[in-house]
Each structure stands twice: as structure tokens, then as C-alpha cells.
Design a protein around this motif. Structure first.
Motif, PDB file in Angstrom:
ATOM      1  N   THR A 264       6.608   0.620   3.965  1.00 36.52           N
ATOM      2  CA  THR A 264       8.160   1.112   4.473  1.00 36.52           C
ATOM      3  C   THR A 264       7.988  -0.505   3.999  1.00 36.52           C
ATOM      4  O   THR A 264       7.400  -1.463   5.502  1.00 36.52           O
ATOM      5  N   GLY A 293       5.965   6.725   9.106  1.00 40.11           N
ATOM      6  CA  GLY A 293       5.915   5.773   7.969  1.00 40.11           C
ATOM      7  C   GLY A 293       6.381   5.974   6.342  1.00 40.11           C
ATOM      8  O   GLY A 293       6.103   6.706   6.300  1.00 40.11           O
ATOM      9  N   ILE A 295       8.749   8.062   6.201  1.00 36.79           N
ATOM     10  CA  ILE A 295       8.997   9.585   5.884  1.00 36.79           C
ATOM     11  C   ILE A 295      10.228  10.072   6.338  1.00 36.79           C
ATOM     12  O   ILE A 295      10.870   9.149   6.903  1.00 36.79           O
ATOM     13  N   VAL A 314      11.933   5.936  11.740  1.00 45.33           N
ATOM     14  CA  VAL A 314      12.947   5.015  11.962  1.00 45.33           C
ATOM     15  C   VAL A 314      14.333   5.388  11.067  1.00 45.33           C
ATOM     16  O   VAL A 314      15.444   5.946  11.552  1.00 45.33           O
TER      17      VAL A 314
HETATM   18  C1  LIG Z   1       6.364   1.381  13.515  1.00 40.06           C
HETATM   19  C2  LIG Z   1       5.612   2.027  12.366  1.00 40.06           C
HETATM   20  N1  LIG Z   1       4.492   2.428  12.805  1.00 40.06           N
HETATM   21  C3  LIG Z   1       4.110   2.634  11.162  1.00 40.06           C
HETATM   22  S1  LIG Z   1       4.744   3.065  10.123  1.00 40.06           S
HETATM   23  C4  LIG Z   1       6.490   2.281  10.891  1.00 40.06           C
HETATM   24  C5  LIG Z   1       7.480   2.298  10.519  1.00 40.06           C
HETATM   25  C6  LIG Z   1       8.168   3.265  10.047  1.00 40.06           C
HETATM   26  O1  LIG Z   1       9.188   3.128   9.761  1.00 40.06           O
HETATM   27  P1  LIG Z   1       9.906   3.920   8.998  1.00 40.06           P
HETATM   28  O2  LIG Z   1      10.727   5.574   8.853  1.00 40.06           O
HETATM   29  O3  LIG Z   1      11.539   3.439   8.539  1.00 40.06           O
HETATM   30  O4  LIG Z   1       9.288   4.072   7.523  1.00 40.06           O
END
Ligand SMILES: Cc1ncsc1CCOP(=O)(O)O
Ligand SMILES: Cc1ncc(COP(=O)(O)OP(=O)(O)O)c(N)n1
Ligand SMILES: [Mg+2]
Length: 343
Positions: A264, A293, A295, A314
Motif C-alpha cells: 500500500t 493494508g 484493502i 485508509v
Molecule cells: C497504517 C497502516 N498500517 C499497516 S497498513 C497501513 C495503511 C493502510 O492504508 P490503506 O488502507 O490506504 O492501504
């Protein structure tokens, strides 16, 4: 005793009893907790035993100028948490008033009310902590934020879609701005009854009275975080392999993050752990855990098929054109894999 002192004691004994009753109803019907509702009931009974006839006879409701006074905040509560907190506050204030005025004529009563006030503080802390952990156990989708224009709009849209868990993650902004953003996000999340956690920073979490923190392997040890935050707050830990997973549980994490499942850009350069680790966690972990991560709506079912029942995202929400709809979609997919509770 002066009639005015009797009136003060009478009014505040009533106020404390009413506030406790409001809390008790939630403990009984909302939480189904006999432990919490019994404590409220015992406190009410002890209050009643001090509410003697001479105090009741001093009551003069028509002559009380305070009966018409209400604060606009009393007319509307932004959520259940605010309602409970307002009523705890009311009880604690009333007990303090009784404690002080009763010293004028019965030191034993002052001492008894001091004890009761501390019991109410403990009840409040345990009850709010219990509610928080229950909410975590019922949360299947977790939004981790990234700095973006219209952040509050995005978070509110997701909350409207049913989101109940938010982590404020911002690595680069100045502390003063982070403090303000965290304050506003906490307020927004609580308005919707959602949990609000802070990434990395225990100090920031304490400053805004967040519900807890999320800590990575390089962040503060859980034991120190627990000392600083106390038992009622939530502490989450990131894990990328079975050893980290086991340690986080032993150290008392309330939940774990599991990932990154896929590569990611949000965590560029971090090697993905893949679905094998998801399968391992699914077989071995009973505390809440969130796959994270890479997803999104296209691959979430693959992650669920590997055994995940909760996911954290995120970009999938922060970058979505319609965060409410995306949230609803995720929640619908996650509902399919929740264990059925028998009626
Ligand atoms: C903070 C974090 N820790 C592991 S993956 C991640 C980011 C995940 O972000 P996204 O959902 O945009 O891939
Ligand atoms: C739910 C969740 N899981 C994992 C992480 C990652 O935390 P960390 O390893 O400390 O990395 P940063 O987020 O601090 O970059 C997380 N934030 N949330
Ligand atoms: Mg971190």
C-alpha cells in the motif's frame, strides 16, 4: 439548622437520586448489567436513608427561583455518552454540595457523602470503560484517517454510513494543529457514538481525552501506555507476524492490527504479510483484530474469505467519492461473516 440549609440538602439529595436513576436505567436496559445497576441502586438507597423528614418538610417549591432555570445544553444531548456524563456530573456536584453543607450540623453525614462521591467517580470510570470496550467488540470497520482536504466531511459521511471506530493518523502536521483536529474529531465521533483513537501519540490522546491509542511495534510499549492511560482506555497494537501477535496479546492489547495484507502507498516500503498470516490470526486470536493494508471494495471479500471479520482502511474511505456508500458497502460485506447470535 437554618431552613435554607435544609432546603439545600433536600434539593441536592433529590438531584443526586434523579441523576443516579438516569444512569441506572441505562445500566439495566442498555447494558443489561446487574453489577452496575445494583451499585446505582445501593447508592440511591443510601441517599434515601439520609433524606429525613425534617429535610423534606423544609421544601418550598413555589418559593424556589431555580425551578425555571435550564441551560440550552440540558434541552438536547448530542449522544448517549454526553447524556451519561452530564448526569454523572450532576450527581457528583450534588453529592459535593450535600457533603459541604451537612458538615454544618452532622460531620458523619459529610464523611458519608464524601465516600459516596468517590464511589460515583469509580462507577463512572468503570461504566464508561465498559461501554467503550463493548463498542469496540461491536466494531467491524475501522477508519484510519490520512490528512486530506475536507477531513471532517469525509469522517462525518462515514459515520453517517454506520462507522463506529476512527483512528486519527497524521504524521507531519504541527502539534498545535493536530491538537485542534483531534479535539474536533473526538467531538464528531462521540456525537455519533463512535470510538475515537489517536495514532502513535499518548500525549495527544490524553490531551483530548480520546478513547485510546494505536501503537506500532516501534511506538511506546503497551505497559507504559497502560500506566499513562489507565485500564479503561483502549490500546491497539500493530502486528506483522505470529510472534508480534502473541506478544501484543500477552502485553494486554485490547485489539491488534494485522497487516499490511497487501502492498500500500499509505505505508510505502512496508512488506505485505499476505493472506497466510490472516489465516493464522483467524485460527489463534480471540480478541478483536483488524486486517489492514491495501484493502478496498474489490478485494475485501478475499480478506474475509481468509478468515478476517474486521477490517481497517485508509484510502478506500478517505479517497472515496461517496464515503457513506462505501462505508455501507463494507459493513454489509462484513455483516455476512459475523457469527450469528442465537435469539
Ligand atoms: C497504517 C497502516 N498500517 C499497516 S497498513 C497501513 C495503511 C493502510 O492504508 P490503506 O488502507 O490506504 O492501504
Ligand atoms: C489498525 C491499525 N493497524 C496498524 C497500524 C499501523 O501502525 P504502525 O505500525 O505504528 O504504523 P503507523 O500507522 O504509525 O505508520 C495502524 N495505524 N492502525
Ligand atoms: Mg505508529
Amino acid at each position: 439548622m437554618q431552613p435554607a440549609v435544609c432546603r439545600i440538602l433536600d434539593a441536592n439529595l433529590d438531584r443526586a437520586r434523579e441523576g443516579l436513576r438516569i444512569v441506572e436505567e441505562w445500566c439495566r436496559f442498555g447494558l443489561n448489567s446487574s453489577q452496575f445497576s445494583d451499585e446505582c441502586k445501593q447508592l440511591r438507597q443510601e441517599l434515601a436513608s439520609w433524606h429525613t423528614l425534617d429535610l423534606r418538610l423544609a421544601r418550598d417549591t413555589p418559593g424556589d427561583p431555580g425551578t425555571e432555570l435550564t441551560h440550552p445544553q440540558e434541552e438536547q444531548r448530542s449522544g448517549l455518552g454526553t447524556l451519561l456524563q452530564a448526569n454523572f456530573c450532576r450527581v457528583e456536584e450534588a453529592l459535593r454540595v450535600v457533603e459541604e453543607y451537612s458538615k454544618l450540623y452532622n460531620p458523619k453525614m459529610g464523611a458519608a457523602f464524601k465516600q459516596m462521591r468517590y464511589r460515583v467517580y469509580i462507577l463512572e470510570s468503570h461504566l464508561l470503560g465498559y461501554q467503550r470496550h463493548q463498542r469496540l467488540a461491536q466494531s467491524y470497520l475501522y477508519l484510519v484517517t490520512s490528512p486530506t482536504e475536507g477531513l471532517f466531511h469525509v469522517v462525518e459521511a462515514a459515520l453517517q454510513g454506520g462507522l463506529s471506530l476512527v483512528q486519527y493518523r497524521d504524521k507531519d502536521t504541527a502539534d498545535l494543529d493536530r491538537l485542534e483536529t483531534a479535539r474536533q474529531l473526538r467531538q464528531l465521533c462521540h456525537q455519533y457514538g463512535a470510538i475515537f483513537l489517536v495514532n502513535d501519540r499518548i500525549d495527544l490522546a490524553l490531551a483530548v481525552d480520546a478513547d485510546g491509542v494505536h501503537l506500532g511495534q516501534q511506538d511506546m510499549p503497551i505497559a507504559i501506555a497502560r500506566q499513562l492511560l489507565g485500564p479503561q482506555k483502549i490500546i491497539g497494537r500493530s502486528t506483522t507476524n505470529p510472534e508480534e501477535m502473541q506478544r501484543a496479546i500477552q502485553e494486554g492489547a485490547d485489539y491488534i492490527g494485522v497487516g499490511p495484507v497487501y502492498e500500500t502507498p499509505t505505508k510505502a516500503g512496508k512488506a505485505p504479510v499476505g493472506l497466510e498470516y490472516i489465516r493464522h490470526v483467524a485460527k489463534n486470536v480471540s480478541i478483536p483484530w483488524f486486517a489492514i493494508g491495501g484493502i478496498d471494495v474489490n478485494n475485501v471479500n478475499e480478506v474475509l474469505n481468509a478468515g478476517a471479520q474486521r477490517v481497517a482502511v485508509v484510502r478506500a474511505i478517505v479517497r472515496a467519492e461517496q464515503p457513506t456508500l462505501v462505508t455501507q458497502y463494507f459493513l454489509a460485506q462484513l455483516a455476512r461473516v459475523q457469527p450469528r447470535t442465537t435469539p
